[in-house]
Design a protein around this motif. Structure first.
Motif, PDB file in Angstrom:
ATOM      1  N   ARG A  35      95.521  47.191 -32.640  1.00 56.56           N
ATOM      2  CA  ARG A  35      94.583  47.507 -33.283  1.00 56.56           C
ATOM      3  C   ARG A  35      93.186  46.844 -33.222  1.00 56.56           C
ATOM      4  O   ARG A  35      93.256  45.722 -32.919  1.00 56.56           O
ATOM      5  N   PRO A  36      92.152  47.622 -33.125  1.00 52.77           N
ATOM      6  CA  PRO A  36      90.721  46.975 -33.104  1.00 52.77           C
ATOM      7  C   PRO A  36      90.656  45.748 -33.807  1.00 52.77           C
ATOM      8  O   PRO A  36      91.086  45.952 -34.954  1.00 52.77           O
ATOM      9  N   TRP A  37      90.141  44.517 -33.357  1.00 52.66           N
ATOM     10  CA  TRP A  37      89.898  43.284 -33.868  1.00 52.66           C
ATOM     11  C   TRP A  37      88.853  43.239 -34.951  1.00 52.66           C
ATOM     12  O   TRP A  37      88.759  42.635 -36.116  1.00 52.66           O
ATOM     13  N   LEU A  38      87.728  43.822 -34.470  1.00 50.55           N
ATOM     14  CA  LEU A  38      86.303  43.509 -35.309  1.00 50.55           C
ATOM     15  C   LEU A  38      86.139  44.081 -36.652  1.00 50.55           C
ATOM     16  O   LEU A  38      86.071  43.332 -37.496  1.00 50.55           O
ATOM     17  N   PRO A  39      86.814  45.440 -36.922  1.00 50.50           N
ATOM     18  CA  PRO A  39      86.772  45.759 -38.192  1.00 50.50           C
ATOM     19  C   PRO A  39      87.758  44.870 -39.191  1.00 50.50           C
ATOM     20  O   PRO A  39      87.349  44.548 -40.250  1.00 50.50           O
ATOM     21  N   ARG A  40      88.946  44.355 -38.618  1.00 51.48           N
ATOM     22  CA  ARG A  40      89.760  43.440 -39.306  1.00 51.48           C
ATOM     23  C   ARG A  40      89.100  42.311 -39.538  1.00 51.48           C
ATOM     24  O   ARG A  40      89.362  41.583 -40.564  1.00 51.48           O
ATOM     25  N   ALA A  41      88.332  41.702 -38.599  1.00 51.34           N
ATOM     26  CA  ALA A  41      87.704  40.283 -38.658  1.00 51.34           C
ATOM     27  C   ALA A  41      86.855  40.436 -39.510  1.00 51.34           C
ATOM     28  O   ALA A  41      86.396  39.406 -40.397  1.00 51.34           O
ATOM     29  N   THR A  42      85.808  41.427 -39.820  1.00 49.26           N
ATOM     30  CA  THR A  42      84.806  41.316 -40.293  1.00 49.26           C
ATOM     31  C   THR A  42      85.340  41.799 -41.850  1.00 49.26           C
ATOM     32  O   THR A  42      84.685  40.933 -42.865  1.00 49.26           O
ATOM     33  N   LEU A  43      86.237  42.497 -42.263  1.00 50.06           N
ATOM     34  CA  LEU A  43      86.888  42.643 -43.450  1.00 50.06           C
ATOM     35  C   LEU A  43      87.316  41.311 -44.045  1.00 50.06           C
ATOM     36  O   LEU A  43      86.890  40.773 -45.414  1.00 50.06           O
ATOM     37  N   LEU A  44      88.115  40.448 -43.420  1.00 53.39           N
ATOM     38  CA  LEU A  44      88.840  39.540 -43.771  1.00 53.39           C
ATOM     39  C   LEU A  44      87.705  38.324 -43.961  1.00 53.39           C
ATOM     40  O   LEU A  44      87.566  37.159 -44.790  1.00 53.39           O
ATOM     41  N   THR A  45      86.353  38.224 -42.941  1.00 56.74           N
ATOM     42  CA  THR A  45      85.465  37.374 -43.037  1.00 56.74           C
ATOM     43  C   THR A  45      84.720  37.580 -44.216  1.00 56.74           C
ATOM     44  O   THR A  45      84.471  36.361 -44.816  1.00 56.74           O
ATOM     45  N   PHE A  46      84.284  38.731 -44.597  1.00 57.09           N
ATOM     46  CA  PHE A  46      83.428  38.882 -45.627  1.00 57.09           C
ATOM     47  C   PHE A  46      84.387  38.502 -46.885  1.00 57.09           C
ATOM     48  O   PHE A  46      83.721  37.905 -47.826  1.00 57.09           O
ATOM     49  N   MET A  47      85.562  38.848 -46.800  1.00 61.77           N
ATOM     50  CA  MET A  47      86.586  38.237 -48.130  1.00 61.77           C
ATOM     51  C   MET A  47      86.427  36.987 -48.134  1.00 61.77           C
ATOM     52  O   MET A  47      86.298  36.215 -49.359  1.00 61.77           O
ATOM     53  N   ALA A  48      86.404  36.154 -46.998  1.00 64.18           N
ATOM     54  CA  ALA A  48      86.429  34.591 -47.087  1.00 64.18           C
ATOM     55  C   ALA A  48      85.288  33.917 -47.614  1.00 64.18           C
ATOM     56  O   ALA A  48      84.961  33.174 -48.457  1.00 64.18           O
ATOM     57  N   VAL A  49      83.946  34.762 -47.190  1.00 65.03           N
ATOM     58  CA  VAL A  49      82.630  34.452 -47.777  1.00 65.03           C
ATOM     59  C   VAL A  49      82.618  34.522 -49.243  1.00 65.03           C
ATOM     60  O   VAL A  49      82.071  33.899 -49.969  1.00 65.03           O
ATOM     61  N   GLY A  50      83.501  35.644 -49.516  1.00 62.87           N
ATOM     62  CA  GLY A  50      83.282  35.750 -51.355  1.00 62.87           C
ATOM     63  C   GLY A  50      83.993  34.600 -51.976  1.00 62.87           C
ATOM     64  O   GLY A  50      83.636  34.216 -52.875  1.00 62.87           O
ATOM     65  N   VAL A  51      85.252  34.298 -51.159  1.00 65.08           N
ATOM     66  CA  VAL A  51      86.190  33.211 -51.737  1.00 65.08           C
ATOM     67  C   VAL A  51      85.086  31.779 -51.702  1.00 65.08           C
ATOM     68  O   VAL A  51      84.975  31.120 -52.753  1.00 65.08           O
ATOM     69  N   ASP A  52      84.375  31.706 -50.682  1.00 64.59           N
ATOM     70  CA  ASP A  52      83.479  30.361 -50.699  1.00 64.59           C
ATOM     71  C   ASP A  52      82.606  30.584 -51.731  1.00 64.59           C
ATOM     72  O   ASP A  52      82.380  29.609 -52.399  1.00 64.59           O
ATOM     73  N   ALA A  53      81.993  31.542 -51.989  1.00 61.94           N
ATOM     74  CA  ALA A  53      80.956  31.956 -53.317  1.00 61.94           C
ATOM     75  C   ALA A  53      81.861  31.678 -54.424  1.00 61.94           C
ATOM     76  O   ALA A  53      81.095  30.892 -55.431  1.00 61.94           O
ATOM     77  N   THR A  54      82.846  32.039 -54.767  1.00 62.10           N
ATOM     78  CA  THR A  54      83.531  32.099 -55.912  1.00 62.10           C
ATOM     79  C   THR A  54      83.796  30.327 -56.214  1.00 62.10           C
ATOM     80  O   THR A  54      83.624  29.895 -57.210  1.00 62.10           O
ATOM     81  N   VAL A  55      84.242  29.697 -55.383  1.00 61.89           N
ATOM     82  CA  VAL A  55      84.613  28.150 -55.354  1.00 61.89           C
ATOM     83  C   VAL A  55      83.365  27.439 -55.808  1.00 61.89           C
ATOM     84  O   VAL A  55      83.479  26.532 -56.569  1.00 61.89           O
ATOM     85  N   THR A  56      82.386  27.940 -54.909  1.00 61.72           N
ATOM     86  CA  THR A  56      81.030  27.349 -55.307  1.00 61.72           C
ATOM     87  C   THR A  56      80.825  27.406 -56.826  1.00 61.72           C
ATOM     88  O   THR A  56      80.030  26.571 -57.374  1.00 61.72           O
ATOM     89  N   LEU A  57      80.893  28.699 -57.592  1.00 60.99           N
ATOM     90  CA  LEU A  57      80.578  29.058 -58.924  1.00 60.99           C
ATOM     91  C   LEU A  57      81.234  28.077 -59.715  1.00 60.99           C
ATOM     92  O   LEU A  57      81.251  27.622 -60.678  1.00 60.99           O
ATOM     93  N   LEU A  58      82.681  28.024 -59.413  1.00 61.27           N
ATOM     94  CA  LEU A  58      83.581  27.396 -60.188  1.00 61.27           C
ATOM     95  C   LEU A  58      83.410  25.826 -60.281  1.00 61.27           C
ATOM     96  O   LEU A  58      83.695  25.310 -61.192  1.00 61.27           O
ATOM     97  N   ALA A  59      83.375  25.338 -58.999  1.00 59.61           N
ATOM     98  CA  ALA A  59      83.259  23.823 -58.828  1.00 59.61           C
ATOM     99  C   ALA A  59      81.936  23.256 -59.301  1.00 59.61           C
ATOM    100  O   ALA A  59      81.550  22.058 -59.186  1.00 59.61           O
ATOM    101  N   GLY A  60      80.771  24.159 -59.112  1.00 60.50           N
ATOM    102  CA  GLY A  60      79.405  23.782 -59.325  1.00 60.50           C
ATOM    103  C   GLY A  60      78.711  22.970 -58.151  1.00 60.50           C
ATOM    104  O   GLY A  60      77.969  22.059 -58.067  1.00 60.50           O
ATOM    105  N   ARG A  61      79.580  23.126 -56.793  1.00 62.76           N
ATOM    106  CA  ARG A  61      79.147  22.470 -55.667  1.00 62.76           C
ATOM    107  C   ARG A  61      79.105  23.319 -54.548  1.00 62.76           C
ATOM    108  O   ARG A  61      80.055  23.956 -54.085  1.00 62.76           O
ATOM    109  N   TYR A  62      77.984  23.343 -53.895  1.00 63.88           N
ATOM    110  CA  TYR A  62      77.750  24.196 -52.673  1.00 63.88           C
ATOM    111  C   TYR A  62      78.238  23.864 -51.572  1.00 63.88           C
ATOM    112  O   TYR A  62      77.950  22.632 -51.153  1.00 63.88           O
ATOM    113  N   LEU A  63      79.292  24.864 -50.921  1.00 70.41           N
ATOM    114  CA  LEU A  63      80.062  24.325 -49.760  1.00 70.41           C
ATOM    115  C   LEU A  63      78.954  24.315 -48.430  1.00 70.41           C
ATOM    116  O   LEU A  63      79.279  23.587 -47.365  1.00 70.41           O
TER     117      LEU A  63
END
Length: 450
Positions: free
Chosen positions: A84-112
């Motif tokens: 299966r094409p990798w780019l669409p899957r990589a894009t979806l998972l990477t944007f999800m991971a960036v969303g997790v980064d932002a969530t952790v930042t909000l919860l921890a009060g510390r910018y990664l």
């Protein structure tokens, strides 16, 4: 495309695994990319915090991204043909991971990392992670050689496939062909051994029982890819995950419906649900145990052998609601208004509160909160003889509740229950589990008889 000489092949040994260093390569790529983005934005003098602060944030973000990639299936064994094409899957998972980064930042009060870096990271990481997979595929091709295809079908289908594959699939070779007829199931493995095939293509829409459960299980152990060409009739099933091989649509066949990464994610969610519900469940279980002790006497817990994931037996726990001699003549399925139920205990069965001890089974890993209900070994042995494919419900851990319990009834025919169970297995997602758990609470509230 012409057939090449067979590689060295041992029919009793599994095929060599693909390129498995992507964990380290992806982690180094992500960490380096985060540092590079920061250097491009700020030069060598990074603002506000010491450099160690940034490096710790990059390391945490890398772990978060790798976790999302893992549970997203990016490190499962990939069949070599028609990926299966990798780019669409990589894009979806990477944007999800960036969303997790932002969530952790909000919860921890510390910018990664600096906030502006996240947008650049989402785009650049998607492309670099995709490049890593393209490079790994080229290395795998160079290291293990071209995939060797065994074509299985009618003479006309084989001739047509050879033409399509010769024109469009230059990274693979045709090792041989096998014409349908006779005992096809037993001849596939022998022909795979003879020609040294790494992939098997079913071309003529053969019935799936010619490949499942055997020889599909044996071929999967050897890491031989098995693909079935999508016919016009197959499109009526609403297939969504097809892949192109030589310009022809195929679906990859696997013996097990869920990859290991998703099973581990399901296990992680179970532990989270247990931790979150403990303040309610523990006192409730203690209260029910005291009630059972008062009504049924000694022996509050009832232990029974059931069949779990992979067909492995385990001991299931329940609060005892039947008389001690309920099965003196052997296993008997429960029925409506069962006379063996102790007076005053029927409501526990109707509300499913007698199942509470199975949360201990969930904690130990022998069960899941949601999944096919486990059956007794004697019943499983009989149903596996009577119902083809019954064993596939054991691809996932059995559950306290399941789709068959919310969609059917206690007396629903086992064949129909299997349809619900297999629908759950092949379509598993956290959302489906939430839906089943919510419906189970409704069933408990209505106190449906069983």
């Amino acid at each position: 495309m012409t057939s090449a000489a067979p590689q060295s092949w041992n029919g009793n040994a599994p095929a060599r695994p693909g390129f498995r260093h992507l964990y380290l390569i992806d982690a180094v790529t992500l960490f380096t990319l985060m540092a590079a983005i920061t250097v491009v934005r700020f030069g060598v003098d990074w603002p506000t915090y010491p450099r160690s602060h940034y490096f710790i944030g990059f390391a945490v973000a890398t772990v978060l991204h790798m976790t999302v990639y893992y549970f997203g299936g990016f490190y499962e064994y990939e069949q070599r043909l028609g990926h299966r094409p990798w780019l669409p899957r990589a894009t979806l998972l990477t944007f999800m991971a960036v969303g997790v980064d932002a969530t952790v930042t909000l919860l921890a009060g510390r910018y990664l990392m600096p906030r502006g870096n996240l947008v650049v990271l989402a785009v650049a990481a998607s492309m670099l992670i995709t490049f890593n997979r393209w490079a790994a595929r080229r290395v795998r091709l160079r290291r293990f050689g071209q995939p060797r295809m065994l074509l299985v079908g009618t003479n006309d289908d084989i001739d047509s496939a050879k033409q399509h594959l010769g024109d469009n699939e230059r990274d693979a070779v045709i090792a041989g062909s096998l014409t349908v007829g006779g005992d096809l199931s037993s001849s596939m493995c022998a022909e795979v051994d003879r020609v040294g095939a790494t992939d098997l293509l079913l071309l003529s829409g053969q019935p799936l029982d010619t490949i499942y459960p055997e020889p599909l299980g044996e071929l999967e152990l050897r890491q031989v890819g098995v693909y079935r060409r999508v016919t016009a009739a197959d499109t009526l099933l609403g297939l969504q995950r097809s892949r192109q091989i030589g310009g022809m649509p195929f679906v990859a066949l696997r013996e097990h419906a869920l990859p290991q990464c998703r099973l581990r994610f399901k296990r992680l969610l179970d532990l989270a649900y247990l931790a979150g519900s403990a303040p309610i469940v523990v006192p409730l279980s203690a209260a029910v145990a005291a009630y059972v002790r008062a009504r049924a006497g000694r022996g509050v817990l009832y232990r029974q052998e059931r069949v779990g994931r992979g067909g492995v037996p385990f001991v299931l726990l329940k609060f005892r609601t039947m008389t001690r001699d309920a099965e003196r003549n052997g296993p008997v399925l429960a029925r409506v208004n069962d006379p063996r139920v102790i007076p005053g205990m029927r409501w526990l069965r109707r509300t499913r509160l007698d199942e509470l001890p199975q949360l201990w089974n969930v904690l130990r890993g022998s069960m899941s909160i949601v999944g096919p209900r486990p059956e007794r070994p004697q019943i499983v042995a009989r149903l596996e003889r009577e119902i083809p494919g019954y064993g596939r419900r054991h691809d996932v851990p059995p559950g306290i509740t399941g789709l068959a319990q919310t969609q059917g009834h206690y007396q629903t025919d086992p064949g129909y229950k299997l349809g619900h169970d297999l629908q759950y297995v092949v379509n598993w997602s956290p959302v489906l589990d939430w839906e089943i758990m919510a419906k189970s609470l409704v069933v408990m509230a209505r106190r449906n008889a069983r």
